[in-house]
Scaffold this active site. Structure first.
Site, PDB file in Angstrom:
ATOM      1  N   HIS A  33       0.829  -1.226   0.000  1.00 41.33           N
ATOM      2  CA  HIS A  33       0.000   0.000   0.000  1.00 41.33           C
ATOM      3  C   HIS A  33       0.859   1.270   0.000  1.00 41.33           C
ATOM      4  CE1 HIS A  33      -4.030  -1.818   0.362  1.00 41.33           C
ATOM      5  NE2 HIS A  33      -3.378  -2.788   0.996  1.00 41.33           N
ATOM      6  N   THR A  34       2.068   1.138  -0.449  1.00 41.08           N
ATOM      7  CA  THR A  34       2.930   2.320  -0.565  1.00 41.08           C
ATOM      8  C   THR A  34       2.973   2.824  -2.002  1.00 41.08           C
ATOM      9  OG1 THR A  34       4.716   0.713  -0.674  1.00 41.08           O
ATOM     10  CG2 THR A  34       4.498   1.936   1.388  1.00 41.08           C
ATOM     11  N   SER A  67     -11.208 -17.847 -23.178  1.00 42.53           N
ATOM     12  CA  SER A  67     -10.469 -18.257 -21.981  1.00 42.53           C
ATOM     13  C   SER A  67     -10.698 -19.742 -21.766  1.00 42.53           C
ATOM     14  CB  SER A  67     -10.951 -17.477 -20.749  1.00 42.53           C
ATOM     15  OG  SER A  67     -10.504 -18.147 -19.586  1.00 42.53           O
ATOM     16  N   GLY A 120      -7.615 -14.401  -7.040  1.00 43.47           N
ATOM     17  CA  GLY A 120      -7.949 -14.045  -5.657  1.00 43.47           C
ATOM     18  C   GLY A 120      -6.874 -14.421  -4.657  1.00 43.47           C
ATOM     19  N   GLY A 122      -3.949 -12.996  -4.524  1.00 46.18           N
ATOM     20  CA  GLY A 122      -3.082 -11.841  -4.262  1.00 46.18           C
ATOM     21  C   GLY A 122      -1.763 -11.928  -4.996  1.00 46.18           C
ATOM     22  N   SER A 124      -1.741 -11.299  -8.311  1.00 39.83           N
ATOM     23  CA  SER A 124      -1.954 -10.402  -9.448  1.00 39.83           C
ATOM     24  C   SER A 124      -2.212 -11.094 -10.779  1.00 39.83           C
ATOM     25  CB  SER A 124      -0.778  -9.441  -9.598  1.00 39.83           C
ATOM     26  OG  SER A 124      -0.747  -8.597  -8.507  1.00 39.83           O
ATOM     27  N   SER A 125      -3.147 -12.017 -10.753  1.00 43.07           N
ATOM     28  CA  SER A 125      -3.533 -12.617 -12.028  1.00 43.07           C
ATOM     29  C   SER A 125      -4.161 -11.543 -12.927  1.00 43.07           C
ATOM     30  CB  SER A 125      -4.518 -13.760 -11.801  1.00 43.07           C
ATOM     31  OG  SER A 125      -5.655 -13.293 -11.105  1.00 43.07           O
ATOM     32  N   SER A 126      -4.797 -10.545 -12.334  1.00 45.21           N
ATOM     33  CA  SER A 126      -5.437  -9.520 -13.170  1.00 45.21           C
ATOM     34  C   SER A 126      -4.398  -8.649 -13.864  1.00 45.21           C
ATOM     35  CB  SER A 126      -6.414  -8.675 -12.357  1.00 45.21           C
ATOM     36  OG  SER A 126      -5.820  -8.231 -11.182  1.00 45.21           O
ATOM     37  N   ASP A 170       1.901  -3.891  -9.335  1.00 49.70           N
ATOM     38  CA  ASP A 170       1.653  -5.220  -9.904  1.00 49.70           C
ATOM     39  C   ASP A 170       2.017  -5.265 -11.385  1.00 49.70           C
ATOM     40  OD1 ASP A 170       0.561  -5.473  -7.412  1.00 49.70           O
ATOM     41  OD2 ASP A 170      -1.516  -5.575  -8.094  1.00 49.70           O
TER      42      ASP A 170
HETATM   43  C1  GLA Z   1      -2.874  -4.458  -4.871  1.00 46.79           C
HETATM   44  C2  GLA Z   1      -2.698  -3.289  -5.848  1.00 46.79           C
HETATM   45  C3  GLA Z   1      -1.276  -2.731  -5.816  1.00 46.79           C
HETATM   46  C4  GLA Z   1      -0.818  -2.441  -4.396  1.00 46.79           C
HETATM   47  C5  GLA Z   1      -1.129  -3.622  -3.475  1.00 46.79           C
HETATM   48  C6  GLA Z   1      -0.856  -3.307  -2.031  1.00 46.79           C
HETATM   49  O1  GLA Z   1      -2.105  -5.551  -5.279  1.00 46.79           O
HETATM   50  O2  GLA Z   1      -3.016  -3.702  -7.155  1.00 46.79           O
HETATM   51  O3  GLA Z   1      -1.181  -1.585  -6.637  1.00 46.79           O
HETATM   52  O4  GLA Z   1      -1.382  -1.258  -3.927  1.00 46.79           O
HETATM   53  O5  GLA Z   1      -2.475  -4.053  -3.580  1.00 46.79           O
HETATM   54  O6  GLA Z   1       0.487  -3.081  -1.840  1.00 46.79           O
END
Ligand code: GLA
Length: 385
Positions: A33-34, A67, A120, A122, A124-126, A170
């Site tokens: 979250h930075t 897909s 889901g 975390g 970053s599949s998206s 991401d």
């Molecule tokens: C998600 C967001 C990122 C980042 C993280 C937290 O993955 O897509 O941009 O903010 O949360 O670090």
């Protein structure tokens, strides 16, 4: 827009790919979250990817996407790109919209998507899907988009079509990862420093909680707004302050009386986390994995108590790891409210730890977590055969 479920569309029967894009997921060692606060992050691409097979189809505007993972397809006209009611389609349509906004015009294409990335979790599949689509269209139609632009436009697609006001981490990590390295990314200047991921006999282990609480997207956007509100307030007295990156704990202290306890905690977390990222890089470079591990635990504590984006499942797995000397550090990873913990652990201890953690987690939540060992890998790439 036409959507057909549960059948391979006729149009793909004679599909001959010209190339395949490999779009990796990402992990983040520290710096959560930075990114949208213009701060520092330490992510990298991983060795699990979404594969996207591409071919131009010789029509000017007609495009078809299938897909294999979802067993769903849809077709659209490139002159009529609009948001879809099916969220997964928005990752693709959003990217095309952003490419067109930049004055570049892909022609008719077909593509088939196969994913090796859990949704889901975390990882970053998206972002991988967005960047993979942009990367493939760039190659197919010589659009002359740099890797940085591909990352940026993919993030914008997420804002404008998907609705999450994410930062750049991401997408940047997925596209610009480098084998065996972590990326120290300054999210204000987008200056990247590649740090060798040297962890001696340790590995990076993800434990997927298998939960993804529905708060994730709304709370994410709320956190972003909270940070903007604090910055606006500080900026009134200190006009040079544009983001929490420009604030230190001493200055924040001056505002303690004027802002709510919640806002104070949010800002405190972000400022401390930025500092931890820089300290973490020093610890890794000097081989001080104990110190790095402590920084990971401190990051988790801040995310749990001050930023309030953790959840009982993540807290349980992080707490559980503290009894294991073989685990140097652990914390929740990504946006929060579910997904994975990231653990730095001695390789020899992985089997035993995974077994014990899984048993304990199952007893508590009646869910079997998934263990994924990952290594820092190269960003998005293409194979022609
Ligand atoms: C998600 C967001 C990122 C980042 C993280 C937290 O993955 O897509 O941009 O903010 O949360 O670090």
């Amino acid at each position: 827009m036409e959507t057909r479920d549960n059948m391979i569309p006729e149009i793909f029967r004679n599909f001959r790919k010209e190339f395949t894009v490999f779009a990796p997921g990402r992990i983040n060692l520290i710096g959560e979250h930075t990114d949208y606060n213009n701060g520092f992050v330490l992510p990298t691409a991983i060795d699990r990817t979404i594969k996207i097979h591409f071919a131009a189809n010789s029509t000017p505007y007609q495009s078809n996407v299938y897909s294999q993972t979802l067993n769903r397809s849809f077709s659209f006209d490139l002159r009529k790109i609009a948001r879809s009611e099916h969220q997964w389609e928005n990752y693709i349509l959003g990217v095309i919209n952003e490419i067109q906004k930049r004055g570049k015009y892909p022609e008719g294409f077909d593509c088939i998507i196969e994913s090796d990335l859990p949704v889901g979790a975390g990882i970053s599949s998206s972002a991988a899907l967005e960047c993979g689509i942009a990367y493939g269209l760039n190659e197919l139609f010589n659009l002359d988009l740099s890797k940085e632009i591909i990352a940026e436009l993919s993030r914008d697609a997420e804002h404008n079509y998907v609705g999450t006001k994410c930062g750049i981490m991401d997408q940047y990590a997925s596209v610009l990862g480098k084998e065996g390295h972590l990326i120290l990314l300054d999210c204000r200047s987008l200056e990247a420093t590649y740090v060798p991921a040297e962890f001696e006999d340790h590995k990076i282990l993800l434990l997927n909680t298998m939960v993804s609480h529905s708060l994730a997207s709304s709370e994410y956007n709320t956190r972003r707004k909270e940070c903007d509100n604090i910055v606006a307030m500080i900026n009134e007295r200190y006009p040079e302050v544009r983001s929490l990156r420009d604030v230190n704990l001493k200055r924040l202290q001056e505002f303690k009386e004027n802002i709510s306890e919640t806002l104070y905690k949010r800002a405190h977390y972000v400022i401390a986390e930025n500092d931890r990222v820089l300290k973490a890089v020093e610890a890794i470079k000097s081989g001080d994995l104990d110190h790095f591990g402590l920084l990971m635990y401190a990051s988790h504590k801040g995310l749990r108590d001050n930023y309030e984006v953790s959840c009982p499942e993540l807290d349980f797995l992080v707490d559980f790891s503290t009894d294991y000397d073989a685990v140097k550090g652990a914390r929740m990873m990504g946006g929060g409210f579910g997904g994975c913990t990231i653990n730095l652990i001695e390789e020899d201890a992985i089997d035993d730890f995974v077994q014990k953690a899984s048993e304990a987690y199952e007893r508590k939540f009646n869910i079997i977590p998934e263990a994924i060992i990952v290594s820092p890998s190269k960003g998005t790439y293409i194979r022609k055969n």
